[in-house]
Write a protein that holds these residues in place. Structure first.
Motif, short mmCIF file in Angstrom:
data_model
loop_
_atom_site.label_atom_id
_atom_site.label_comp_id
_atom_site.label_asym_id
_atom_site.label_seq_id
_atom_site.Cartn_x
_atom_site.Cartn_y
_atom_site.Cartn_z
N ALA A 1 1.11 9.37 3.72
CA ALA A 1 1.48 8.87 5.04
C ALA A 1 1.26 9.90 6.14
CB ALA A 1 2.95 8.42 5.03
N LYS B 1 6.19 -6.71 -0.43
CA LYS B 1 5.05 -5.79 -0.29
C LYS B 1 4.00 -6.05 -1.37
CE LYS B 1 5.65 -1.49 -1.54
NZ LYS B 1 6.21 -0.12 -1.49
N MET C 1 -6.19 -1.19 2.11
CA MET C 1 -5.68 -2.02 3.20
C MET C 1 -5.31 -1.20 4.43
SD MET C 1 -3.31 -4.75 1.08
CE MET C 1 -2.41 -5.23 2.56
N VAL C 2 -4.50 -0.16 4.23
CA VAL C 2 -3.98 0.57 5.39
C VAL C 2 -5.02 1.48 6.03
CG1 VAL C 2 -1.61 0.47 4.52
CG2 VAL C 2 -3.00 2.47 4.01
N ALA C 3 -6.03 1.91 5.23
CA ALA C 3 -7.07 2.79 5.77
C ALA C 3 -8.33 2.04 6.15
CB ALA C 3 -7.39 3.90 4.76
N LEU D 1 -3.48 -0.96 -1.73
CA LEU D 1 -2.75 -0.67 -0.48
C LEU D 1 -3.46 0.41 0.31
CD1 LEU D 1 -0.30 -1.18 1.32
CD2 LEU D 1 0.94 0.57 0.03
N ILE E 1 0.05 -7.33 -1.04
CA ILE E 1 -1.10 -6.61 -1.60
C ILE E 1 -1.89 -7.49 -2.55
CG2 ILE E 1 -1.80 -4.66 -3.05
CD1 ILE E 1 0.76 -3.22 -2.05
N LEU F 1 -1.45 7.46 7.92
CA LEU F 1 -1.33 6.17 7.22
C LEU F 1 0.15 5.87 7.00
CD1 LEU F 1 -4.17 6.70 4.57
CD2 LEU F 1 -4.35 5.63 6.82
N GLU G 1 1.93 3.32 7.05
CA GLU G 1 2.31 2.13 6.28
C GLU G 1 2.19 2.35 4.77
OE1 GLU G 1 0.51 -1.54 7.60
OE2 GLU G 1 0.20 -0.70 9.59
N PHE G 2 1.65 3.49 4.37
CA PHE G 2 1.47 3.70 2.92
C PHE G 2 2.78 4.19 2.31
CE2 PHE G 2 0.29 5.43 -1.09
CZ PHE G 2 -0.77 4.63 -1.51
N ASP G 3 3.31 3.38 1.40
CA ASP G 3 4.59 3.70 0.75
C ASP G 3 4.61 3.01 -0.61
OD1 ASP G 3 7.18 3.98 -0.15
OD2 ASP G 3 8.11 2.86 1.49
#
Length: 323
Positions: free
Chosen positions: A238, A309, A172-174, A169, A313, A242, A244-246
């Protein structure tokens, strides 16, 4: 048609009364809590902690049964096929939500055969790096990884494990290409992270704090969307842009899906009372967890979000259980 509608109207109060009667007599015998992992881990500890208090409250023996194998699917399959009377329960960690995407031929239908009772507790992991890595924040790590695509490694406790999903994840988000290095369990991974052989890891918060304080590892942030009361000085990942990072490490309670709703509600209420005992909250805090004690409806919604989620991923990263 008219006769059928009369029969249905007659049955509704009968079924409602039957459900209420189930709840009044529940539990009518020993309770079994299945932990689908070996003894000694977080799932097992939580099962035994809750089980002891349920025994005191309900006056029935509570047996903790470890049925390990295949990332928890062996124990989950056992409970899915158990009598739906509320006497057999399943405690699962966050990885439970990943199993439908990881295993294409589960021996049970996770969405249809197991009913959520309560989201019990949750806590973050911590993104840590070896001190030799020239970064002091999440933004530093993102910048370094972008400057060196495919050259940085991140360890995990195994393919499809929560640290692995955190790493994917993060990629993905970064928009990064940090390379995943799977280990057979967290112990071997931590050894190599501490030696600097694999410089990045998403670690259990309690396991990480002594190593962070001693300077053996450097913490960059927690994986929960907000800062954690367990480590309030550590920023959330976050916060580094970022949003969306959770990712959290959580635990939940389920029963066979045909269990009467009144029994599920009574079980949830009893578990919530246990979890909200001061001594239980303190003990779980010492394990790095915060009590949630949600309703069944809240856990259903949470589990749906987590499953979606993890599916996203796993699909994007091409992860399979056999890798």
């Amino acid at each position: 048609m008219r006769r059928a509608s009369i029969v249905i109207r007659t049955l509704i109060p009968v079924l409602a009364a039957a459900g209420a009667a189930h709840a009044q007599t529940y539990p009518s015998g020993p309770l079994r809590v299945v932990s689908p992992y070996p003894p000694g881990g977080g799932t097992d500890i939580l099962a035994r902690t809750i089980g002891q208090k349920l025994n005191e409250r309900l006056g029935q023996p509570v047996i903790i049964e470890n049925r390990a194998g295949a990332n928890g699917t062996v124990g989950a399959a056992f409970v899915a096929k158990a009598p739906p009377d509320g006497h057999t329960m399943l405690i699962v960690p966050a990885g439970y939500a990943a199993n439908p995407a990881l295993y294409k031929n589960l021996p049970y239908d996770q969405a249809r055969e197991l009913a959520p009772v309560s989201h019990l507790a949750s806590g973050p992991l911590v993104l840590v790096v070896h001190p030799s890595l020239p970064v002091r924040s999440v933004k530093d790590l993102v910048a370094l990884a972008k400057a060196r695509p495919g050259q940085l490694n991140v360890g995990s406790a195994g393919n499809g494990s929560l640290p692995h999903l955190c790493a994917e994840l993060f990629n993905m988000v970064a928009g990064l290409k940090i390379v995943h290095i799977p280990y057979k369990g967290s112990g071997a991974a931590v050894v190599d992270v501490m030696s600097g052989q694999v410089p990045i890891y998403f670690m259990n918060v309690l396991q990480s704090l002594p190593l962070i304080k001693s300077g053996k590892l450097r913490a960059l942030g927690v994986t929960s969307p907000q800062r954690s009361p367990i480590a309030p000085d550590l920023p959330a990942i976050a916060e580094a842009g970022l949003a969306e990072f959770d990712m959290t490490n959580w635990y939940g309670l389920l029963v066979p899906s045909a269990t009467p709703r009144e029994v599920i509600n009574k079980l949830q209420q009893e578990v919530a009372r246990v979890l909200n005992l001061v001594e239980l909250k303190e003990r779980l805090a010492n394990e790095g967890m915060t009590v949630v004690a949600s309703t069944p409806e809240q856990f259903i919604e949470f589990l749906a979000r987590e499953t979606a989620k993890y599916n996203r991923i796993i699909k994007a990263a091409g992860i399979t259980a056999s890798q």
